[in-house]
Write a protein that holds these residues in place. Structure first.
Motif, PDB file in Angstrom:
ATOM      1  N   LYS A  80     -72.453  46.113  36.548  1.00 41.84           N
ATOM      2  CA  LYS A  80     -72.072  45.065  37.495  1.00 41.84           C
ATOM      3  C   LYS A  80     -71.609  45.769  38.753  1.00 41.84           C
ATOM      4  O   LYS A  80     -70.669  46.571  38.714  1.00 41.84           O
ATOM      5  CB  LYS A  80     -70.982  44.180  36.921  1.00 41.84           C
ATOM      6  CG  LYS A  80     -71.505  43.391  35.726  1.00 41.84           C
ATOM      7  CD  LYS A  80     -70.566  42.332  35.280  1.00 41.84           C
ATOM      8  CE  LYS A  80     -71.215  41.630  34.088  1.00 41.84           C
ATOM      9  NZ  LYS A  80     -70.480  40.522  33.617  1.00 41.84           N
ATOM     10  N   ALA A  81     -72.276  45.462  39.848  1.00 42.22           N
ATOM     11  CA  ALA A  81     -71.998  46.177  41.093  1.00 42.22           C
ATOM     12  C   ALA A  81     -71.583  45.227  42.206  1.00 42.22           C
ATOM     13  O   ALA A  81     -72.021  44.079  42.262  1.00 42.22           O
ATOM     14  CB  ALA A  81     -73.236  46.953  41.524  1.00 42.22           C
ATOM     15  N   GLU A  82     -70.751  45.754  43.075  1.00 40.97           N
ATOM     16  CA  GLU A  82     -70.369  45.055  44.300  1.00 40.97           C
ATOM     17  C   GLU A  82     -70.900  45.873  45.464  1.00 40.97           C
ATOM     18  O   GLU A  82     -70.959  47.102  45.393  1.00 40.97           O
ATOM     19  CB  GLU A  82     -68.848  44.931  44.395  1.00 40.97           C
ATOM     20  CG  GLU A  82     -68.243  44.082  43.305  1.00 40.97           C
ATOM     21  CD  GLU A  82     -66.726  44.067  43.360  1.00 40.97           C
ATOM     22  OE1 GLU A  82     -66.144  44.404  44.409  1.00 40.97           O
ATOM     23  OE2 GLU A  82     -66.126  43.734  42.330  1.00 40.97           O
ATOM     24  N   ARG A  83     -71.290  45.153  46.529  1.00 40.17           N
ATOM     25  CA  ARG A  83     -71.824  45.832  47.709  1.00 40.17           C
ATOM     26  C   ARG A  83     -70.994  45.499  48.940  1.00 40.17           C
ATOM     27  O   ARG A  83     -70.348  44.458  49.007  1.00 40.17           O
ATOM     28  CB  ARG A  83     -73.280  45.411  47.941  1.00 40.17           C
ATOM     29  CG  ARG A  83     -74.206  45.920  46.852  1.00 40.17           C
ATOM     30  CD  ARG A  83     -75.628  45.493  47.068  1.00 40.17           C
ATOM     31  NE  ARG A  83     -76.205  46.153  48.221  1.00 40.17           N
ATOM     32  CZ  ARG A  83     -77.407  45.850  48.702  1.00 40.17           C
ATOM     33  NH1 ARG A  83     -78.149  44.918  48.120  1.00 40.17           N
ATOM     34  NH2 ARG A  83     -77.881  46.489  49.760  1.00 40.17           N
ATOM     35  N   ALA A  84     -71.045  46.382  49.896  1.00 36.99           N
ATOM     36  CA  ALA A  84     -70.377  46.146  51.171  1.00 36.99           C
ATOM     37  C   ALA A  84     -70.966  44.901  51.823  1.00 36.99           C
ATOM     38  O   ALA A  84     -72.142  44.566  51.615  1.00 36.99           O
ATOM     39  CB  ALA A  84     -70.551  47.360  52.084  1.00 36.99           C
ATOM     40  N   THR A  85     -70.164  44.217  52.616  1.00 38.33           N
ATOM     41  CA  THR A  85     -70.640  42.988  53.256  1.00 38.33           C
ATOM     42  C   THR A  85     -71.371  43.251  54.563  1.00 38.33           C
ATOM     43  O   THR A  85     -72.084  42.380  55.055  1.00 38.33           O
ATOM     44  CB  THR A  85     -69.459  42.028  53.515  1.00 38.33           C
ATOM     45  OG1 THR A  85     -68.472  42.713  54.289  1.00 38.33           O
ATOM     46  CG2 THR A  85     -68.858  41.562  52.198  1.00 38.33           C
TER      47      THR A  85
END
Length: 143
Positions: A80-85
């Protein structure tokens, strides 16, 4: 290591489908989301980066356990990954959850294999750790 990526241009100049041919002679298709000009025909390029990272670390975990002569029967890794906006939209956090199955696998042995992969062997994780907070969890399933 080499790879050639070619734009397919399936939709004329507005299409966003690509095919990569790896140095080992395999092909991988990628496409963009419809809102970015793609047709949703294949995974997004960043999805393939995440998938490749999952395969890289799972490969390590299985190999470490096999080399230790542990009876490993399966390994599934969910990322599960989050990315910069804002651009570049790098990964900023990735959580890896391993489900390792086998016979008589001790949790501390699986934990060590996961740690060794992330701290020493997995080159994909090492690269992504430059921009991402990496976290892991695991569970052991007796079969």
């Amino acid at each position: 290591m080499e790879c050639t990526v070619s734009w397919l241009g399936l939709d004329g100049p507005s299409g966003m489908s690509f095919v990569a041919e790896t140095g080992s002679g395999h092909v991988l298709c990628m496409d963009g989301a419809p809102d970015g000009g793609g047709r949703n025909l294949a995974p997004r390029p960043m999805e393939t980066v995440l998938a490749g990272t999952g395969a890289c670390t799972a490969y390590d975990v299985v190999l470490i356990l096999k080399r230790g002569r542990h009876d490993v029967r399966g390994c599934k890794t969910t990322l599960k990954a989050e990315r910069a906006t804002s651009d570049p939209k790098v990964f900023t956090a990735i959580h890896f959850h391993f489900v390792v199955s086998g016979r008589g696998l001790k949790p501390e042995i699986v934990e060590r294999a996961v740690s060794l992969s992330h701290e020493k062997y997995c080159s994909a994780t090492a690269m992504l750790a430059k921009t991402s907070a990496i976290s892991t969890s695991f569970e052991v399933v007796e079969v």
